[in-house]
Design a protein around this motif. Sequence first.
Motif, PDB file in Angstrom:
ATOM      1  N   ILE A 181       0.841  -1.187   0.000  1.00 20.13           N
ATOM      2  CA  ILE A 181       0.000   0.000   0.000  1.00 20.13           C
ATOM      3  C   ILE A 181       0.886   1.250   0.000  1.00 20.13           C
ATOM      4  O   ILE A 181       0.624   2.215  -0.706  1.00 20.13           O
ATOM      5  CB  ILE A 181      -0.902   0.012   1.242  1.00 20.13           C
ATOM      6  N   GLU A 182       1.949   1.202   0.805  1.00 25.71           N
ATOM      7  CA  GLU A 182       2.870   2.344   0.854  1.00 25.71           C
ATOM      8  C   GLU A 182       3.466   2.606  -0.526  1.00 25.71           C
ATOM      9  O   GLU A 182       3.602   3.750  -0.952  1.00 25.71           O
ATOM     10  CB  GLU A 182       3.998   2.047   1.836  1.00 25.71           C
ATOM     11  N   LEU A 183       3.783   1.506  -1.218  1.00 28.01           N
ATOM     12  CA  LEU A 183       4.334   1.664  -2.562  1.00 28.01           C
ATOM     13  C   LEU A 183       3.312   2.306  -3.485  1.00 28.01           C
ATOM     14  O   LEU A 183       3.650   3.189  -4.278  1.00 28.01           O
ATOM     15  CB  LEU A 183       4.736   0.297  -3.122  1.00 28.01           C
ATOM     16  N   GLY A 184       2.063   1.860  -3.378  1.00 26.90           N
ATOM     17  CA  GLY A 184       1.003   2.454  -4.180  1.00 26.90           C
ATOM     18  C   GLY A 184       0.883   3.941  -3.913  1.00 26.90           C
ATOM     19  O   GLY A 184       0.736   4.751  -4.835  1.00 26.90           O
ATOM     20  N   THR A 185       0.988   4.306  -2.627  1.00 28.74           N
ATOM     21  CA  THR A 185       0.938   5.716  -2.242  1.00 28.74           C
ATOM     22  C   THR A 185       2.057   6.500  -2.919  1.00 28.74           C
ATOM     23  O   THR A 185       1.837   7.558  -3.498  1.00 28.74           O
ATOM     24  CB  THR A 185       1.089   5.829  -0.721  1.00 28.74           C
ATOM     25  N   LEU A 186       3.267   5.934  -2.857  1.00 33.22           N
ATOM     26  CA  LEU A 186       4.410   6.609  -3.470  1.00 33.22           C
ATOM     27  C   LEU A 186       4.190   6.796  -4.966  1.00 33.22           C
ATOM     28  O   LEU A 186       4.490   7.847  -5.529  1.00 33.22           O
ATOM     29  CB  LEU A 186       5.660   5.755  -3.260  1.00 33.22           C
TER      30      LEU A 186
ATOM     31  N   PHE B 136      -8.989  -0.816   2.649  1.00 30.73           N
ATOM     32  CA  PHE B 136      -9.026   0.641   2.702  1.00 30.73           C
ATOM     33  C   PHE B 136      -7.826   1.288   2.024  1.00 30.73           C
ATOM     34  O   PHE B 136      -7.940   2.352   1.439  1.00 30.73           O
ATOM     35  CB  PHE B 136      -9.163   1.116   4.145  1.00 30.73           C
ATOM     36  N   GLY B 137      -6.679   0.630   2.106  1.00 34.21           N
ATOM     37  CA  GLY B 137      -5.490   1.180   1.459  1.00 34.21           C
ATOM     38  C   GLY B 137      -5.626   1.183  -0.052  1.00 34.21           C
ATOM     39  O   GLY B 137      -5.345   2.181  -0.719  1.00 34.21           O
ATOM     40  N   ILE B 138      -6.102   0.058  -0.609  1.00 33.18           N
ATOM     41  CA  ILE B 138      -6.295  -0.034  -2.062  1.00 33.18           C
ATOM     42  C   ILE B 138      -7.326   0.989  -2.507  1.00 33.18           C
ATOM     43  O   ILE B 138      -7.183   1.635  -3.544  1.00 33.18           O
ATOM     44  CB  ILE B 138      -6.798  -1.436  -2.445  1.00 33.18           C
ATOM     45  N   LEU B 139      -8.370   1.122  -1.709  1.00 32.33           N
ATOM     46  CA  LEU B 139      -9.403   2.101  -2.018  1.00 32.33           C
ATOM     47  C   LEU B 139      -8.777   3.476  -2.175  1.00 32.33           C
ATOM     48  O   LEU B 139      -9.049   4.207  -3.121  1.00 32.33           O
ATOM     49  CB  LEU B 139     -10.443   2.115  -0.891  1.00 32.33           C
ATOM     50  N   TRP B 140      -7.882   3.805  -1.243  1.00 33.44           N
ATOM     51  CA  TRP B 140      -7.247   5.123  -1.290  1.00 33.44           C
ATOM     52  C   TRP B 140      -6.385   5.285  -2.538  1.00 33.44           C
ATOM     53  O   TRP B 140      -6.465   6.284  -3.240  1.00 33.44           O
ATOM     54  CB  TRP B 140      -6.389   5.338  -0.036  1.00 33.44           C
ATOM     55  N   VAL B 141      -5.541   4.285  -2.794  1.00 38.18           N
ATOM     56  CA  VAL B 141      -4.612   4.383  -3.924  1.00 38.18           C
ATOM     57  C   VAL B 141      -5.374   4.568  -5.233  1.00 38.18           C
ATOM     58  O   VAL B 141      -5.044   5.430  -6.049  1.00 38.18           O
ATOM     59  CB  VAL B 141      -3.721   3.120  -3.995  1.00 38.18           C
TER      60      VAL B 141
END
Lengths: 210, 489
Positions: A171-176, B129-134
Amino acid sequence: MWTDIVMVLLILTNMMVLGSSRLRACIRIVATQGVALGILPLLLHNFELHILIFTIISVILKGVVFPLMLLRTLRQLNVWREDDPYVGYGKSLLAGPIVLAFSYWISTRLPMPFTIESPMLIPVAFFTLIVGLFLIVSRKKALTQVLGYLVLENGIYAFGMAIANQQPMLIELGTLLDVFVGVFVMGIAIFHISRQFDHIDTDQLSVLKD
Amino acid sequence: MIWALILIPFCASLLSLLIRSDNLRRYLLVGAAIGHSVIMTLSWTRNFLPILNGWFAIDLIAQLFLSISSFLFLMTSFYAVRYLKNEKHDGKKDFEEEKFFVNAPEAVFTACLLMFLAMMTMVVSSQHFGILWVTMEATTLVTAPLIYFHRHHRSLEATWKYLLICSVGIAVSLLGNFFLAIAASAHNGVSIPLMRSDLIAAGSQLWTPWVKAAFIFFLVGYGTKMGLAPLHTWLPDAHSESPSLVSALLSGALLNCAFVGILRAFEVTAAAGQIAFAQDLLIMFGLVSMLFAAVFVIGQADYKRMLAYSSVEHMGILALGVGLGGTAVFGSMFHAINHSLTKAGLFLIAGNILAAYKTKNAANVRGLLSTIPASGLLWVAGILAITGFPPFGIFLSEFVILKAAIDQGRYAIVIAYLILLAIIFIGISAIALRMAQGKSIKPVEVKSERASSFLPPAILLTATLALGIYVPTHLSDVLHTIASLLGGY
């Protein structure tokens, strides 16, 4: 010990970016901040391969790719200074310590259900976050607003570090990746703004209103 | 099958960057839209298996909102073929300021459009929730080039505001994710993953102060994207400056995606026993949105901006419905369908009006019914539908929400709701119905109207009319089940 040095570095870079009018210097300061944040996972967690890979990716993105992209935009635009922001540099610098004190106060009001490696992490994350928002609303140049967005993301990233055990790294990678594409798209937009308007002052973007 | 839903538009998007022939690319757009909606139709009769450890699954909320998006995308893609043919030129005069401008390359536009569909599919079906955000942030980034299709300074201004405001909003909701992660860190050292089902199952173990904080941040963050006032400031600009088919998708599909994000957070907050807190916040945001819409819609000079403010109003109604609980949640879900169909149809017709009259100023448009009769008729029907006139679906869903508020005895909300609806009704119909009547002020060169430009909105409006008269039992069962998940019935 090293974590505290990184924290102090974050506070200093925040203060510098608040007080600097030269855009090139601002980009470098934000890059420094990005590198300092990038190595934070290695300091906070036990050494593991995926953490190392993650650290390398975020240091390269925050410390090399973003600044190079923004510096390239800067050269194309030939704009070097933020001359008169909505809030002056003296006042911005004065606001810095007040916000820092506020961040410390608010973090004492938020009890964490688990222990965090460094007691400074949460207040400094809040400080960085608020400085980012402040830069977005108080500066006129589109480029400085993008820098503000990056500082805001840095603050959130620092906050995420405190609770990284709860989140999968993917998820952190996706954020980046999102931040990367975001800066890329914003860079293109700035380029078009400068071609359309001959400058990148966003206070001139005021045709659309009711 | 979920793979197919994501990969069809994704691959088509990459392909459209490679294809040189304009015609072939337009067929690809329509083909991908048809493929997506056929699979979505199948999802109503059979269950799709979750993919990637359950990160993506078609639950009921996803099924409902994805079906809406898929249908709208199909209709818009039919409309887009003719639109893109007409927009093929090397620089033409801007009719507002008489300056020359060019359009973005068609390949990029089509690619972004298809990628938007792929990202929407992922947002709505994501269970983490993380995927949703991305993926939510990704929708912002792929729609920005769509808004900047006409390369002039007004659309650039709208794009910049959209990018900056929505990015900050989404950054705020990332903080919401982190707060939720803190809330999910359990007392005994084993933390709950940020999966929707796990969080709901472990609802009572979550730390309530952090759940509350997380909900506030989700509401503010995704609410910015959904267009809840006072965070809606990007919305009128983006909707009025982007090509009409993009406005239709933004209003009918993208705002719903952000609403789904809020609903997911709402479910978890409710499972943690804080439903009253979340409902009060939603009611507040809902009424404030309706208030802002009412203030700005009166005397609005630009008819596309008027439609945009109407979207702010309807997003407010959606939030209000979920906030009221009870049957109002059912009303809110039903309202989401009706609003998407009607508003997308109206924006497509607004595109036809813009093409014929070459102005967005409502005062300069007169005599729609005589100059472009088909679009004119649809415009009148659409305006009646969007302002809540029977027998259209919006009347029914607004009425269900009203009745729920009366049944609960919350008369202050009832009065505010009715007054605001009345003001908006008067505001919109005064502007829009005047456009339909009379004689055209300035000469309009009208070629005969093409079926491809008025059939898609006609189908959309017929659908909402049909829903106003008869709600299929299967659909109403699904809506009731969703409502029961969200603390209503």
